[in-house]
Design a protein around this motif. Structure first.
Motif, PDB file in Angstrom:
ATOM      1  N   SER A   3     -48.396 -80.543  47.686  1.00  0.00           N
ATOM      2  CA  SER A   3     -46.940 -80.490  47.631  1.00  0.00           C
ATOM      3  C   SER A   3     -46.310 -81.884  47.635  1.00  0.00           C
ATOM      4  O   SER A   3     -45.139 -82.021  47.314  1.00  0.00           O
ATOM      5  N   TYR A   4     -47.070 -82.893  47.993  1.00  0.00           N
ATOM      6  CA  TYR A   4     -46.535 -84.249  48.062  1.00  0.00           C
ATOM      7  C   TYR A   4     -46.856 -85.087  46.831  1.00  0.00           C
ATOM      8  O   TYR A   4     -46.387 -86.207  46.726  1.00  0.00           O
ATOM      9  N   VAL A   5     -47.632 -84.541  45.913  1.00  0.00           N
ATOM     10  CA  VAL A   5     -48.044 -85.304  44.733  1.00  0.00           C
ATOM     11  C   VAL A   5     -46.831 -85.821  43.971  1.00  0.00           C
ATOM     12  O   VAL A   5     -46.713 -87.016  43.699  1.00  0.00           O
ATOM     13  N   GLY A   6     -45.910 -84.938  43.621  1.00  0.00           N
ATOM     14  CA  GLY A   6     -44.724 -85.341  42.867  1.00  0.00           C
ATOM     15  C   GLY A   6     -43.860 -86.331  43.619  1.00  0.00           C
ATOM     16  O   GLY A   6     -43.313 -87.269  43.035  1.00  0.00           O
ATOM     17  N   TYR A   7     -43.762 -86.124  44.926  1.00  0.00           N
ATOM     18  CA  TYR A   7     -42.956 -87.005  45.768  1.00  0.00           C
ATOM     19  C   TYR A   7     -43.523 -88.421  45.775  1.00  0.00           C
ATOM     20  O   TYR A   7     -42.790 -89.403  45.605  1.00  0.00           O
ATOM     21  N   LEU A   8     -44.827 -88.533  45.945  1.00  0.00           N
ATOM     22  CA  LEU A   8     -45.473 -89.859  45.947  1.00  0.00           C
ATOM     23  C   LEU A   8     -45.412 -90.507  44.570  1.00  0.00           C
ATOM     24  O   LEU A   8     -45.200 -91.714  44.459  1.00  0.00           O
ATOM     25  N   LYS A   9     -45.582 -89.705  43.531  1.00  0.00           N
ATOM     26  CA  LYS A   9     -45.510 -90.252  42.173  1.00  0.00           C
ATOM     27  C   LYS A   9     -44.098 -90.788  41.894  1.00  0.00           C
ATOM     28  O   LYS A   9     -43.938 -91.853  41.305  1.00  0.00           O
ATOM     29  N   SER A  31     -52.613-103.130  33.876  1.00  0.00           N
ATOM     30  CA  SER A  31     -51.881-102.963  32.626  1.00  0.00           C
ATOM     31  C   SER A  31     -50.707-102.006  32.816  1.00  0.00           C
ATOM     32  O   SER A  31     -50.639-101.268  33.808  1.00  0.00           O
ATOM     33  N   LYS A  32     -49.808-102.006  31.831  1.00  0.00           N
ATOM     34  CA  LYS A  32     -48.680-101.071  31.854  1.00  0.00           C
ATOM     35  C   LYS A  32     -49.200 -99.630  31.867  1.00  0.00           C
ATOM     36  O   LYS A  32     -48.663 -98.785  32.576  1.00  0.00           O
ATOM     37  N   ALA A  33     -50.234 -99.384  31.089  1.00  0.00           N
ATOM     38  CA  ALA A  33     -50.792 -98.029  31.005  1.00  0.00           C
ATOM     39  C   ALA A  33     -51.359 -97.585  32.348  1.00  0.00           C
ATOM     40  O   ALA A  33     -51.138 -96.451  32.786  1.00  0.00           O
ATOM     41  N   ARG A  37     -49.996 -94.526  34.712  1.00  0.00           N
ATOM     42  CA  ARG A  37     -50.818 -93.382  35.148  1.00  0.00           C
ATOM     43  C   ARG A  37     -50.629 -93.077  36.625  1.00  0.00           C
ATOM     44  O   ARG A  37     -50.736 -91.930  37.038  1.00  0.00           O
ATOM     45  N   TYR A  38     -50.336 -94.114  37.416  1.00  0.00           N
ATOM     46  CA  TYR A  38     -50.157 -93.901  38.854  1.00  0.00           C
ATOM     47  C   TYR A  38     -48.940 -93.038  39.163  1.00  0.00           C
ATOM     48  O   TYR A  38     -48.895 -92.378  40.184  1.00  0.00           O
ATOM     49  N   ALA A  46     -52.751 -86.150  37.777  1.00  0.00           N
ATOM     50  CA  ALA A  46     -52.252 -85.606  39.048  1.00  0.00           C
ATOM     51  C   ALA A  46     -52.995 -86.151  40.262  1.00  0.00           C
ATOM     52  O   ALA A  46     -52.422 -86.312  41.333  1.00  0.00           O
ATOM     53  N   ASP A  47     -54.278 -86.469  40.097  1.00  0.00           N
ATOM     54  CA  ASP A  47     -55.071 -86.954  41.240  1.00  0.00           C
ATOM     55  C   ASP A  47     -55.182 -88.474  41.281  1.00  0.00           C
ATOM     56  O   ASP A  47     -55.956 -89.032  42.042  1.00  0.00           O
ATOM     57  N   ARG A  48     -54.390 -89.135  40.465  1.00  0.00           N
ATOM     58  CA  ARG A  48     -54.447 -90.592  40.384  1.00  0.00           C
ATOM     59  C   ARG A  48     -53.276 -91.210  41.134  1.00  0.00           C
ATOM     60  O   ARG A  48     -52.122 -90.922  40.838  1.00  0.00           O
TER      61      ARG A  48
END
Length: 151
Positions: A3-9, A31-33, A37-38, A46-48
């Motif tokens: 549930s926190y993935v989107g929040y951290l991203k 790099s920018k890429a 991704r982070y 999602a797991d990065r």
């Protein structure tokens, strides 16, 4: 944690944008890429997440500790963001003097507050301010000692 993935991203993206993508690349060597991704919300990323050393480098250059703040909020921790770093280049002796002075102020405030046998709300607020100021001196002192120990 899902549930926190989107929040951290979201906060990772805010951090990169705060610093600026070009500057973030230069500071981190990424790099920018990779930085993208982070904070990407695509399923394959999602797991990065941003490595902690990358977060530290970017937050040192940012106007606000976006990711650290988000992590604290997730844990239910309240943070106090202190923009002043007095004696950043000073010596440990200066910190000891500051510590002694702050402790003396705290004890004087306590003595005055407890004189009538009751600590009022206003007195408690003053004691809390002095305790927080003492804590800041201790944190600065701890950071300096850790730096000295790491040399």
């Amino acid at each position: 944690m899902a549930s926190y993935v989107g929040y951290l991203k979201k906060h990772s993206e805010a951090l990169v944008k705060d610093v600026g993508i070009e500057n973030a690349c230069a500071l981190t060597g990424k790099s920018k890429a990779t930085l993208g991704r982070y904070y990407s919300d695509h399923d394959e990323h999602a797991d990065r997440f941003m490595p902690i050393d990358t977060v530290a480098k970017l937050e040192a250059a940012s106007s606000y500790p976006h990711v650290t703040s988000a992590l604290a909020e997730i844990r239910g921790i309240t943070m106090s963001y202190d923009t002043t770093r007095n004696n950043a280049e000073g010596e440990i002796n200066t910190d000891v003097i500051k510590l002694s002075q702050r402790f003396a102020l705290l004890m004087a405030e306590y003595n005055q507050s407890i004189a009538d046998g009751v600590i009022t709300v206003n007195e408690a607020k003053r004691l809390l301010r002095e305790t927080t100021a003492l804590q800041k001196v201790l944190i600065d002192m701890k950071l300096r000692l850790e730096e000295e120990a790491g040399r």
